[in-house]
Design an enzyme around this catalytic site. Structure first.
Site, PDB file in Angstrom:
ATOM      1  N   GLY A  48      11.337  61.874  57.779  1.00 24.99           N
ATOM      2  CA  GLY A  48      11.656  62.834  56.738  1.00 24.99           C
ATOM      3  C   GLY A  48      12.545  62.361  55.618  1.00 24.99           C
ATOM      4  O   GLY A  48      12.435  62.838  54.495  1.00 24.99           O
ATOM      5  N   GLU A 103      20.031  61.497  56.139  1.00 23.60           N
ATOM      6  CA  GLU A 103      19.189  62.479  56.818  1.00 23.60           C
ATOM      7  C   GLU A 103      18.650  63.466  55.793  1.00 23.60           C
ATOM      8  O   GLU A 103      19.369  63.850  54.865  1.00 23.60           O
ATOM      9  CB  GLU A 103      20.024  63.192  57.897  1.00 23.60           C
ATOM     10  CG  GLU A 103      19.273  64.159  58.760  1.00 23.60           C
ATOM     11  CD  GLU A 103      18.213  63.516  59.639  1.00 23.60           C
ATOM     12  OE1 GLU A 103      17.149  63.142  59.101  1.00 23.60           O
ATOM     13  OE2 GLU A 103      18.420  63.419  60.856  1.00 23.60           O
ATOM     14  N   ASP A 107      20.022  70.587  60.782  1.00 27.68           N
ATOM     15  CA  ASP A 107      19.937  72.001  61.167  1.00 27.68           C
ATOM     16  C   ASP A 107      20.665  72.206  62.491  1.00 27.68           C
ATOM     17  O   ASP A 107      21.830  72.546  62.493  1.00 27.68           O
ATOM     18  CB  ASP A 107      18.500  72.532  61.148  1.00 27.68           C
ATOM     19  CG  ASP A 107      17.483  71.616  61.806  1.00 27.68           C
ATOM     20  OD1 ASP A 107      17.842  70.779  62.641  1.00 27.68           O
ATOM     21  OD2 ASP A 107      16.299  71.771  61.481  1.00 27.68           O
ATOM     22  N   LYS A 135      21.672  73.363  57.198  1.00 23.17           N
ATOM     23  CA  LYS A 135      21.523  74.749  57.657  1.00 23.17           C
ATOM     24  C   LYS A 135      22.689  75.086  58.583  1.00 23.17           C
ATOM     25  O   LYS A 135      22.576  74.933  59.798  1.00 23.17           O
ATOM     26  CB  LYS A 135      20.218  74.927  58.425  1.00 23.17           C
ATOM     27  CG  LYS A 135      18.958  74.784  57.624  1.00 23.17           C
ATOM     28  CD  LYS A 135      17.760  75.035  58.536  1.00 23.17           C
ATOM     29  CE  LYS A 135      16.456  74.902  57.835  1.00 23.17           C
ATOM     30  NZ  LYS A 135      15.319  75.151  58.760  1.00 23.17           N
ATOM     31  N   PHE A 156      12.252  77.926  57.907  1.00 18.36           N
ATOM     32  CA  PHE A 156      11.452  76.714  58.056  1.00 18.36           C
ATOM     33  C   PHE A 156      10.988  76.280  56.679  1.00 18.36           C
ATOM     34  O   PHE A 156      10.434  77.063  55.919  1.00 18.36           O
ATOM     35  CB  PHE A 156      10.246  76.942  58.978  1.00 18.36           C
ATOM     36  CG  PHE A 156       9.493  75.670  59.227  1.00 18.36           C
ATOM     37  CD1 PHE A 156       9.962  74.739  60.148  1.00 18.36           C
ATOM     38  CD2 PHE A 156       8.348  75.374  58.509  1.00 18.36           C
ATOM     39  CE1 PHE A 156       9.291  73.544  60.353  1.00 18.36           C
ATOM     40  CE2 PHE A 156       7.673  74.177  58.720  1.00 18.36           C
ATOM     41  CZ  PHE A 156       8.149  73.266  59.642  1.00 18.36           C
ATOM     42  N   ASP A 163       8.164  67.960  56.724  1.00 19.12           N
ATOM     43  CA  ASP A 163       6.756  68.261  56.980  1.00 19.12           C
ATOM     44  C   ASP A 163       6.542  69.443  57.908  1.00 19.12           C
ATOM     45  O   ASP A 163       7.463  69.925  58.570  1.00 19.12           O
ATOM     46  CB  ASP A 163       6.084  67.046  57.605  1.00 19.12           C
ATOM     47  CG  ASP A 163       6.491  66.834  59.056  1.00 19.12           C
ATOM     48  OD1 ASP A 163       5.605  66.788  59.921  1.00 19.12           O
ATOM     49  OD2 ASP A 163       7.700  66.723  59.329  1.00 19.12           O
TER      50      ASP A 163
END
Length: 179
Positions: A48, A103, A107, A135, A156, A163
């Site tokens: 990611g 990163e 979350d 988050k 989300f 992704d």
């Protein structure tokens, strides 16, 4: 409202690319000041973070900064598995280095916490964490994040490297799932 369909779900734009570009530029400016003279090694956590790392590194002016990559996995579909798998490590020597973990999103904190534990064994001088998105309401592990691009709700999201079952990473904006 701009929307996209990825696999079986609809998503709407929640953070435009221009806002992300601003946030990343501000992070780079702060890092350039904080890391001056430290010759840092940035570790991009794949998959990611590749877009965030690319955008950030173009603006890092710290002398002798380097980047390497580490591949981890903890997601399946739209949820975390709670287990972090190391799929690909790095070969650089971290002993006495200033390391900055890159990163895309923090979350639950499980992935970054696990990564920090693994990196401790390499005797780095200092380890910092930089995340494009955070988050706070999803956090279940106590982790120190040195650089936060943006705090976001516990929704989300996809895009800009994030992704949904392997798709949507190429989107320049961040999209939130429509329930």
């Amino acid at each position: 409202m701009k929307t996209v369909k990825l696999l079986d779900r609809e998503f709407r734009v929640s953070i435009p690319a221009e806002k992300l570009d601003q946030v990343i530029a501000q992070m780079a400016e702060k890092m350039n000041k904080d890391l001056e003279g430290k010759e840092p090694l940035f570790i991009c956590i794949l998959n990611g973070s590749f877009m965030f790392a690319s955008d950030l590194m173009k603006q890092i002016t710290v002398e002798n900064a380097q980047i390497t990559f580490m591949r981890l996995s903890s997601y399946d579909g739209m949820g975390t598995t709670g287990k972090v798998k190391k799929l690909m490590g790095f070969t650089e020597d971290l002993k006495d280095r200033t390391v900055v973990l890159l990163e895309d999103i923090v979350d639950t904190g499980i992935t970054i916490s696990n990564t920090l534990e693994q990196i401790q064994d390499y005797n780095a001088k200092e380890i910092m964490v930089a995340t494009m998105l955070f988050k706070p309401k999803a956090l279940i592990r106590d982790v120190k994040i040195n650089y936060v691009g943006m705090e976001i709700p516990n929704d989300f999201i996809v895009g800009r490297g994030l992704d949904y079952d392997g798709v949507g990473r190429n989107l320049p904006d961040i999209y939130t799932v429509i329930d």
